[in-house]
Design a protein around this motif. Structure first.
Motif, PDB file in Angstrom:
ATOM      1  N   PRO A 148      41.768  31.250  33.525  1.00 34.12           N
ATOM      2  CA  PRO A 148      41.614  32.469  34.327  1.00 34.12           C
ATOM      3  C   PRO A 148      41.039  33.637  33.506  1.00 34.12           C
ATOM      4  O   PRO A 148      40.236  34.426  34.018  1.00 34.12           O
ATOM      5  N   ALA A 149      41.443  33.730  32.243  1.00 34.00           N
ATOM      6  CA  ALA A 149      40.900  34.789  31.385  1.00 34.00           C
ATOM      7  C   ALA A 149      39.402  34.579  31.174  1.00 34.00           C
ATOM      8  O   ALA A 149      38.630  35.549  31.131  1.00 34.00           O
ATOM      9  N   ALA A 150      38.987  33.327  31.042  1.00 34.74           N
ATOM     10  CA  ALA A 150      37.553  33.023  30.874  1.00 34.74           C
ATOM     11  C   ALA A 150      36.780  33.389  32.136  1.00 34.74           C
ATOM     12  O   ALA A 150      35.678  33.951  32.052  1.00 34.74           O
ATOM     13  N   ARG A 151      37.345  33.087  33.300  1.00 30.04           N
ATOM     14  CA  ARG A 151      36.672  33.469  34.553  1.00 30.04           C
ATOM     15  C   ARG A 151      36.495  34.977  34.619  1.00 30.04           C
ATOM     16  O   ARG A 151      35.425  35.468  34.990  1.00 30.04           O
ATOM     17  N   HIS A 152      37.524  35.704  34.223  1.00 26.17           N
ATOM     18  CA  HIS A 152      37.428  37.163  34.231  1.00 26.17           C
ATOM     19  C   HIS A 152      36.358  37.635  33.242  1.00 26.17           C
ATOM     20  O   HIS A 152      35.568  38.524  33.569  1.00 26.17           O
ATOM     21  N   ALA A 153      36.327  37.053  32.058  1.00 28.00           N
ATOM     22  CA  ALA A 153      35.337  37.453  31.051  1.00 28.00           C
ATOM     23  C   ALA A 153      33.917  37.131  31.514  1.00 28.00           C
ATOM     24  O   ALA A 153      32.988  37.890  31.234  1.00 28.00           O
ATOM     25  N   ILE A 154      33.746  36.022  32.228  1.00 28.05           N
ATOM     26  CA  ILE A 154      32.424  35.645  32.738  1.00 28.05           C
ATOM     27  C   ILE A 154      31.989  36.601  33.848  1.00 28.05           C
ATOM     28  O   ILE A 154      30.831  37.014  33.913  1.00 28.05           O
ATOM     29  N   GLU A 155      32.937  36.968  34.706  1.00 27.96           N
ATOM     30  CA  GLU A 155      32.625  37.864  35.824  1.00 27.96           C
ATOM     31  C   GLU A 155      32.404  39.304  35.373  1.00 27.96           C
ATOM     32  O   GLU A 155      31.745  40.079  36.065  1.00 27.96           O
ATOM     33  N   ALA A 156      32.979  39.681  34.227  1.00 32.00           N
ATOM     34  CA  ALA A 156      32.838  41.042  33.708  1.00 32.00           C
ATOM     35  C   ALA A 156      32.334  40.976  32.267  1.00 32.00           C
ATOM     36  O   ALA A 156      33.080  41.233  31.322  1.00 32.00           O
ATOM     37  N   PRO A 157      31.048  40.625  32.086  1.00 30.59           N
ATOM     38  CA  PRO A 157      30.522  40.423  30.733  1.00 30.59           C
ATOM     39  C   PRO A 157      30.556  41.663  29.842  1.00 30.59           C
ATOM     40  O   PRO A 157      30.525  41.545  28.624  1.00 30.59           O
ATOM     41  N   THR A 188      40.583  39.128  24.624  1.00 29.11           N
ATOM     42  CA  THR A 188      41.697  38.317  25.129  1.00 29.11           C
ATOM     43  C   THR A 188      41.364  36.840  25.022  1.00 29.11           C
ATOM     44  O   THR A 188      42.194  36.024  24.605  1.00 29.11           O
ATOM     45  N   LEU A 189      40.150  36.497  25.379  1.00 31.32           N
ATOM     46  CA  LEU A 189      39.697  35.108  25.302  1.00 31.32           C
ATOM     47  C   LEU A 189      39.746  34.596  23.861  1.00 31.32           C
ATOM     48  O   LEU A 189      40.256  33.503  23.598  1.00 31.32           O
ATOM     49  N   ARG A 190      39.251  35.393  22.942  1.00 33.70           N
ATOM     50  CA  ARG A 190      39.291  34.998  21.525  1.00 33.70           C
ATOM     51  C   ARG A 190      40.726  34.847  21.028  1.00 33.70           C
ATOM     52  O   ARG A 190      41.046  33.914  20.292  1.00 33.70           O
ATOM     53  N   LEU A 191      41.598  35.746  21.438  1.00 43.00           N
ATOM     54  CA  LEU A 191      42.997  35.684  21.026  1.00 43.00           C
ATOM     55  C   LEU A 191      43.677  34.417  21.565  1.00 43.00           C
ATOM     56  O   LEU A 191      44.356  33.711  20.812  1.00 43.00           O
ATOM     57  N   LEU A 192      43.481  34.119  22.832  1.00 41.57           N
ATOM     58  CA  LEU A 192      44.085  32.911  23.413  1.00 41.57           C
ATOM     59  C   LEU A 192      43.574  31.651  22.723  1.00 41.57           C
ATOM     60  O   LEU A 192      44.345  30.726  22.448  1.00 41.57           O
ATOM     61  N   HIS A 193      42.297  31.624  22.412  1.00 40.84           N
ATOM     62  CA  HIS A 193      41.724  30.465  21.716  1.00 40.84           C
ATOM     63  C   HIS A 193      42.294  30.353  20.298  1.00 40.84           C
ATOM     64  O   HIS A 193      42.634  29.261  19.843  1.00 40.84           O
ATOM     65  N   ARG A 194      42.447  31.476  19.619  1.00 41.03           N
ATOM     66  CA  ARG A 194      43.017  31.474  18.277  1.00 41.03           C
ATOM     67  C   ARG A 194      44.467  30.975  18.305  1.00 41.03           C
ATOM     68  O   ARG A 194      44.884  30.208  17.433  1.00 41.03           O
TER      69      ARG A 194
END
Length: 153
Positions: free
Chosen positions: A29-38, A46-52
């Motif tokens: 869901p965080a990735a969808r948000h990041a894609i929709e709001a580049p 947030t995406l980088r943190l979750l992946h880390r």
């Protein structure tokens, strides 16, 4: 000694596997948000943190089977069907995480940073993450129920 090994095994599972399952579940869901709001810098962070979190705790998670084998050896249950099944499911979960979840997360982190990525990619990732989580749930149930257990449960 068995109680100590079992305690470390269970604590390691809670501390290591828990954060991976939660962060991995939050990632699509965080990735969808990041894609929709580049242009949303916070979404990319947030995406980088979750992946880390997923990468770090996946490495820490190696402690879980190490202490699991030590515990099973002390309990003389290494040949038990429930344990062999748990080992196979754990190996499959690790494979799903290493081969299907983490690489797709990495790709989405890069794409989101460049203003790219697709909703389909996040849906596929969510499916693989769900499989990973279900495998861990099955292992957890086997560890609790343990057919033939001497706990009387």
């Amino acid at each position: 000694m068995t109680k100590f090994l079992l305690a470390v095994h269970v604590l390691a599972a809670i501390v290591a596997i828990g954060p991976v399952t939660v962060a991995a579940s939050m990632f699509p869901p965080a990735a969808r948000h990041a894609i929709e709001a580049p242009d949303d810098v916070r979404a990319a962070e947030t995406l980088r943190l979750l992946h880390r979190i997923c990468r770090l705790y996946a490495v820490v998670g190696v402690v879980v089977p190490v202490f699991g084998f030590a515990t099973a050896s002390n309990m003389h249950v290494l040949g038990s069907a429930w344990l062999i099944t748990s080992i196979a499911l754990t190996a499959l979960a690790a494979l799903v995480l290493a081969a299907l979840v983490l690489p797709r997360q990495s790709a989405l982190v890069e794409m989101a940073g460049e203003g790219g990525g697709t909703r389909e990619a996040t849906v596929r990732l969510a499916m693989f993450t769900g499989v990973f989580n279900l495998l861990w749930a099955a292992v957890t149930v086997l560890m609790i129920v343990r057919p033939g257990s001497t706990t009387g449960a």
